[in-house]
Design an enzyme around this catalytic site. Structure first.
Site, short mmCIF file in Angstrom:
data_model
loop_
_atom_site.label_atom_id
_atom_site.label_comp_id
_atom_site.label_asym_id
_atom_site.label_seq_id
_atom_site.Cartn_x
_atom_site.Cartn_y
_atom_site.Cartn_z
N LYS A 182 -3.69 -15.71 -2.36
CA LYS A 182 -3.44 -15.30 -3.94
C LYS A 182 -2.57 -13.88 -3.92
O LYS A 182 -3.10 -12.88 -3.31
CB LYS A 182 -4.73 -14.75 -4.51
CG LYS A 182 -4.93 -14.40 -5.99
CD LYS A 182 -5.83 -13.51 -6.65
CE LYS A 182 -5.76 -11.93 -6.42
NZ LYS A 182 -4.60 -11.33 -7.00
N GLY A 235 -4.69 -4.70 1.36
CA GLY A 235 -4.76 -3.79 0.05
C GLY A 235 -5.46 -2.57 0.15
O GLY A 235 -5.91 -1.89 1.20
N ARG A 238 -10.77 0.35 -1.29
CA ARG A 238 -11.84 0.20 -2.08
C ARG A 238 -12.08 -1.24 -2.30
O ARG A 238 -13.28 -1.72 -2.16
CB ARG A 238 -11.46 0.63 -3.56
CG ARG A 238 -12.82 0.40 -4.53
CD ARG A 238 -12.07 0.76 -5.84
NE ARG A 238 -11.86 1.98 -6.16
CZ ARG A 238 -12.89 2.78 -6.94
NH1 ARG A 238 -13.85 2.20 -7.70
NH2 ARG A 238 -12.69 4.04 -6.94
N GLU A 258 -6.55 -5.11 6.04
CA GLU A 258 -5.44 -3.96 6.24
C GLU A 258 -5.45 -3.18 5.19
O GLU A 258 -4.99 -3.62 4.02
CB GLU A 258 -3.94 -4.85 6.45
CG GLU A 258 -4.26 -5.71 7.73
CD GLU A 258 -4.26 -4.85 8.91
OE1 GLU A 258 -4.09 -3.81 9.12
OE2 GLU A 258 -4.64 -5.82 10.07
N CYS A 293 1.83 1.44 2.99
CA CYS A 293 0.23 1.77 3.68
C CYS A 293 0.49 2.76 4.68
O CYS A 293 -0.09 3.71 4.70
CB CYS A 293 -0.26 0.77 4.19
SG CYS A 293 0.86 -0.26 5.49
N GLU A 392 -5.43 9.05 -0.63
CA GLU A 392 -4.13 8.28 -0.60
C GLU A 392 -3.38 8.42 -1.94
O GLU A 392 -4.11 8.18 -3.15
CB GLU A 392 -4.35 6.66 -0.45
CG GLU A 392 -3.20 6.10 -0.04
CD GLU A 392 -3.29 4.50 0.07
OE1 GLU A 392 -4.07 3.88 -0.27
OE2 GLU A 392 -2.58 4.14 1.27
P1 NAD Z 1 -5.47 -3.48 -4.36
O1 NAD Z 1 -6.66 -3.65 -3.33
O2 NAD Z 1 -5.46 -3.12 -5.79
O3 NAD Z 1 -5.02 -5.40 -4.54
C1 NAD Z 1 -4.94 -6.02 -3.34
C2 NAD Z 1 -5.07 -7.37 -3.77
O4 NAD Z 1 -6.48 -7.72 -3.92
C3 NAD Z 1 -4.36 -7.97 -5.00
O5 NAD Z 1 -3.90 -9.21 -4.88
C4 NAD Z 1 -5.74 -7.95 -5.98
O6 NAD Z 1 -5.37 -9.03 -7.16
C5 NAD Z 1 -6.64 -8.37 -5.12
N1 NAD Z 1 -8.20 -8.01 -5.48
C6 NAD Z 1 -8.49 -7.04 -6.18
N2 NAD Z 1 -9.80 -6.80 -6.43
C7 NAD Z 1 -10.17 -8.13 -5.51
C8 NAD Z 1 -11.66 -8.46 -5.46
N3 NAD Z 1 -12.81 -7.89 -5.98
N4 NAD Z 1 -11.64 -9.51 -4.76
C9 NAD Z 1 -10.69 -10.31 -4.24
N5 NAD Z 1 -9.35 -9.85 -4.45
C10 NAD Z 1 -9.09 -8.65 -5.21
O7 NAD Z 1 -4.12 -3.00 -3.58
P2 NAD Z 1 -2.71 -2.98 -4.17
O8 NAD Z 1 -2.71 -1.87 -5.13
O9 NAD Z 1 -2.22 -4.23 -4.48
O10 NAD Z 1 -2.05 -2.40 -2.97
C11 NAD Z 1 -2.00 -1.10 -2.45
C12 NAD Z 1 -2.93 -0.66 -1.58
O11 NAD Z 1 -2.66 -1.65 -0.18
C13 NAD Z 1 -2.77 0.68 -0.78
O12 NAD Z 1 -3.96 1.30 -0.67
C14 NAD Z 1 -2.28 0.43 0.53
O13 NAD Z 1 -2.48 1.41 1.50
C15 NAD Z 1 -2.69 -1.07 1.04
N6 NAD Z 1 -1.82 -1.40 1.98
C16 NAD Z 1 -2.26 -1.71 3.27
C17 NAD Z 1 -1.61 -2.28 4.20
C18 NAD Z 1 -1.89 -2.20 5.67
O14 NAD Z 1 -1.26 -2.91 6.47
N7 NAD Z 1 -2.76 -1.46 6.10
C19 NAD Z 1 -0.21 -2.76 3.86
C20 NAD Z 1 0.24 -2.91 2.50
C21 NAD Z 1 -0.52 -2.03 1.41
#
Ligand code: NAD
Length: 493
Positions: A182, A235, A238, A258, A293, A392
């Protein structure tokens, strides 16, 4: 791709299940971050559609030869896939760039080739990582067999849509699993093109599927589906916590997370080249407009060089060119949504009200159209309790803290809850090694900041920045489960 016209980039608002596009009513609008214009609709997979995708993946896992074939044959398909991705750059790079914050030059030079190379890297593990024969009594044979899990759910963020998705799906597929991905609902389209190319490369239908939708409905239903054997997620912290809880509730599923970061860049007075270091520090917080990230969002600098370094960073900021992702000269892309640009500004303004001093930036940038852009920002006079230092931001905002000795630098470097990455700039080898050992971060860069294309080096966070690794041998092995087999046999006397 100098004359790219964003209006001619065609995308499919659909799922990709069982080797083909599956149309469904559009329940969401997808906007271009550069100008905030709606350019496509998107279906939202409900529980029934999620079930269809997972069941198709399970059937493909059980009935196709993907997991059973000689691993080198699986690797051959993956290498062909990588080749087709590279050959598709004229289509794939504009899809990625128009729909995300990735400037077209970067999408061409980095995102698409890096995606293909990552798939090649994991393909090579297919016939090189197996099980073990254990040291048992001579009348028993004890083996550990490495086998795929079955169907793995991959959930990706929006900040590097192709690359982040590839880090999830490539090791899972190379290990013989089927995958349901997804992508983020904000950047959903480039993954569909990947799925099309996988079929063209000879991957059996149903082995790699893409479902569209939001997190709380589609993502949650995917994670909780009883046929999902493992979840791999990138992501926010949270969401990662919510997914971990859902994994626990729906079958104690293993999960790779991650997550977010608040990574420090520590600069000592003996940093090898202060001008170059200033440019590195600037790039580490403005690349992808800070929506990375591992963004180096906290500068921790030795007092005697602080003024000179901050001046150099400000000068590097001034060279950046904000603009639409499809413009070939853009070096400062948009913030993913105007609301996020406003959120970033709110965090900056509240930190200023709490007593921080603004060196540069601190405002939204006007660029033609309705996209949200934010000026690269430096905040000094901050302390660890202030919002911009603590949380962040995911934007081009750098806080500056000053130290007088190594112990103080170390104390400031560690964040109370995040531990994703850190940079240390010093010519002193002892100090570099001490900080590399003692900083609580999943990756420590010395005299550089950011990844190379050494995919063999794993990446992942400590503390609330996550668990498990992407890339490296560790990421491949995390997509296998290890079964112990003990065979008794009677030895002839
Ligand atoms: P997000 O957590 O809002 O969303 C990420 C994904 O999770 C999306 O596809 C979203 O639709 C899905 N999602 C949201 N709620 C969900 C749930 N309850 N159940 C299942 N899936 C769900 O994050 P974002 O805004 O897309 O990305 C930014 C964040 O990602 C930042 O915090 C960044 O630091 C982090 N990030 C981390 C890395 C790493 O390697 N550590 C890499 C890239 C981004």
């Amino acid at each position: 791709m100098d004359n790219m016209n964003p209006d001619t980039v065609a995308v499919q608002g659909a799922h990709f299940i069982g080797g083909r596009y599956v149309a469904a009513d559009h329940a969401m609008e997808v906007r271009r971050p550069s100008d905030n214009q709606v350019y496509a609709g998107l279906p939202v997979a409900d529980a029934a559609m999620v079930d269809r995708a997972v069941q198709d993946a399970w059937t493909a896992f059980k009935t196709s030869n993907w997991a059973r074939q000689a691993p080198r044959d699986r690797a051959r398909v993956l290498r062909k896939w990588a080749q087709l991705i590279e050959a598709d750059i004229a289509t794939l790079a504009p899809i990625e760039s128009v729909g995300s914050t990735r400037p077209i030059r970067d999408a061409v030079r980095w995102d698409v080739p890096f995606t293909a190379e990552g798939i090649r890297f994991f393909a090579e593990f297919a016939d090189k990582v197996g099980g073990d024969v254990a040291a048992t009594r001579s009348d028993t044979l004890g083996m550990t067999i490495a086998e795929p899990y079955g169907v793995i759910a991959a959930i990706a963020p929006w900040n590097f849509p192709l690359v982040m998705a590839s880090w999830k799906i490539a090791p899972a597929l190379a290990a013989g699993n089927a995958v349901v991905l997804k992508p983020s609902e904000l950047t959903p389209f480039s993954a569909l093109r990947l799925a099309e190319l996988a079929i063209a490369a000879g991957m059996p239908p149903g082995i790699f599927n893409v479902i569209q939708g939001n997190g709380h409905e589609t993502g949650d239903a995917l994670v909780r589906h009883p046929r999902i054997a493992k979840v791999t997620f990138t992501g926010s912290t949270r969401t990662g916590a919510a997914i971990m809880a859902a994994c626990a509730e729906s079958g104690t599923k293993p999960v790779t997370l991650e997550l977010g970061g608040k990574s420090p860049q520590l600069v000592f007075a003996d940093a090898p080249d202060l001008d170059k270091t200033a440019r590195m520090v600037a790039a580490a917080i403005t690349g992808n407009a800070g929506q990375v990230c591992v963004a180096g969002s906290r500068l921790i600098v030795e007092r005697s060089v602080a003024e000179q370094l901050v001046a150099g960073i400000g000068a590097a900021f001034a060279t950046l060119r904000p603009g639409h992702t499809w413009h070939p000269d853009t070096t400062l892309p948009p913030i993913i949504r105007p609301a996020d640009a406003a959120r970033i500004d709110g965090m900056v303004q509240r930190t200023l009200q709490a007593g921080a001093r603004l060196v540069t930036g601190g405002r939204l940038l006007p660029v033609t159209g309705e996209g949200g852009y934010y000026a690269p920002t430096i905040l000094m006079g901050v302390d660890a309790g202030m919002e911009a230092v603590r949380d962040e931001i995911f934007g081009p905002v750098l806080t500056v803290q000053v130290f007088d000795d190594d112990d103080e630098a170390l104390a400031l470097g560690d964040h109370p809850s995040y531990g994703l990455a850190a940079g240390v700039h010093t010519a002193n080898l002892n100090r570099a090694l001490r900080f590399a050992h003692q900083l609580e971060a999943g990756t420590v860069w010395v005299n550089r900041y950011g990844r190379t294309d050494d995919f063999v080096i794993p990446t992942g966070g400590f503390k609330r920045s996550g668990m498990g690794k992407d890339l490296g041998r560790q990421a491949y092995e995390a997509n296998l489960r290890f079964k112990s087999v003990l065979i008794d046999f009677a030895l002839p006397v």
